[in-house]
Design a protein around this motif. Structure first.
Motif, mmCIF file in Angstrom:
data_model
loop_
_atom_site.group_PDB
_atom_site.id
_atom_site.type_symbol
_atom_site.label_atom_id
_atom_site.label_comp_id
_atom_site.label_asym_id
_atom_site.label_seq_id
_atom_site.Cartn_x
_atom_site.Cartn_y
_atom_site.Cartn_z
ATOM 1 N N PRO A 1 3.870 1.639 -3.718
ATOM 2 C CA PRO A 1 4.935 0.515 -3.207
ATOM 3 C C PRO A 1 5.990 0.234 -4.566
ATOM 4 O O PRO A 1 7.026 -0.307 -4.171
ATOM 5 N N ILE A 2 5.790 0.864 -5.782
ATOM 6 C CA ILE A 2 6.762 0.529 -6.685
ATOM 7 C C ILE A 2 8.173 1.158 -6.326
ATOM 8 O O ILE A 2 7.862 2.084 -5.531
ATOM 9 N N GLY B 1 -0.369 -0.767 -12.080
ATOM 10 C CA GLY B 1 -1.459 -1.075 -11.546
ATOM 11 C C GLY B 1 -1.438 -0.798 -9.824
ATOM 12 O O GLY B 1 -1.264 0.354 -9.481
ATOM 13 N N LEU B 2 -1.504 -1.932 -9.279
ATOM 14 C CA LEU B 2 -1.731 -1.886 -7.886
ATOM 15 C C LEU B 2 -0.167 -1.406 -7.202
ATOM 16 O O LEU B 2 -0.292 -0.814 -6.307
ATOM 17 N N ALA B 3 0.962 -1.208 -8.042
ATOM 18 C CA ALA B 3 1.926 -0.895 -7.470
ATOM 19 C C ALA B 3 2.119 0.633 -7.523
ATOM 20 O O ALA B 3 3.046 1.060 -6.863
ATOM 21 N N ILE C 1 0.875 -1.134 -0.103
ATOM 22 C CA ILE C 1 -0.043 0.115 0.064
ATOM 23 C C ILE C 1 0.839 1.285 0.104
ATOM 24 O O ILE C 1 2.107 1.392 0.659
ATOM 25 N N THR C 2 0.270 2.311 -0.551
ATOM 26 C CA THR C 2 1.050 3.597 -0.311
ATOM 27 C C THR C 2 1.083 3.847 1.121
ATOM 28 O O THR C 2 0.346 4.035 1.957
ATOM 29 N N ASN C 3 2.470 4.408 1.359
ATOM 30 C CA ASN C 3 2.669 4.961 2.463
ATOM 31 C C ASN C 3 1.980 6.173 3.010
ATOM 32 O O ASN C 3 1.782 6.764 2.281
ATOM 33 N N SER C 4 2.418 6.567 4.527
ATOM 34 C CA SER C 4 1.865 7.551 4.810
ATOM 35 C C SER C 4 2.260 8.818 4.310
ATOM 36 O O SER C 4 1.659 9.992 4.287
ATOM 37 N N LYS C 5 3.428 8.942 3.795
ATOM 38 C CA LYS C 5 4.189 10.056 2.863
ATOM 39 C C LYS C 5 3.753 10.102 1.356
ATOM 40 O O LYS C 5 4.067 10.980 0.637
#
Length: 157
Positions: free
Chosen positions: A95-96, A127-129, A87-91
């Motif tokens: 994820p890529i 996509g998800l990354a 998942i995309t982090n708090s910053k």
């Protein structure tokens, strides 16, 4: 230098003669269950099984590493670890990991040359990354294309 060939269709079913490698991006936490991996698992069980074994034994299971899995005569799937978590982090960082994509592509390039294989992929990392194709495409140019490897990118219809 070869250019990227863009095709409409299914990246798990390349219609090209000769040795072929289908490549895709995996995460570094052992998760397999969303996105393009589902299309791979529908066709072959081995790439997922080998990825899970690799994660369990932990040996070289890090960003920038690849795993080649033979799935049919003349056809391999390359599991590339180039995504940190899922998942995309708090910053707001997705994820890529582009540096890891580049390291993986360099290793994939060596494998493709050894096997005299073409490389096939969806628009990996987009996509998800959470990656951008404008970032991925130049990496493909610097690694695979620099070595004159034929690259096919599939847009699923």
């Amino acid at each position: 230098m070869k250019t990227i060939t863009y095709l409409k269709g299914d990246a798990t079913n390349p219609q090209i003669e000769g040795n072929k490698i289908i490549t895709h991006i995996c995460n570094d936490i052992g998760g397999w269950g969303k996105g393009f991996v589902l299309a791979i698992s529908t066709r072959w069980k081995n790439p997922e099984n080998e990825y899970r074994k690799w994660f369990q034994n932990g040996e070289n299971f890090t960003l920038g590493e690849i795993q080649m899995v033979l799935v049919e005569d003349n056809l391999w799937v390359c599991n590339m670890i180039a995504q940190h978590k899922i998942i995309t982090n708090s910053k707001g960082i997705p994820p890529i990991r582009y540096e890891a994509v580049e390291k993986c592509m360099e290793k994939l390039s060596d494998e493709a040359l050894k096997l005299n294989a073409s490389v096939h992929m969806p628009r990996i990392g987009c996509g998800l990354a959470g990656g951008k194709w404008e970032e991925i495409e130049p990496i493909i140019e610097r690694t695979l294309q620099k070595n004159n490897i034929e690259v096919f990118v599939y847009d699923f219809e």
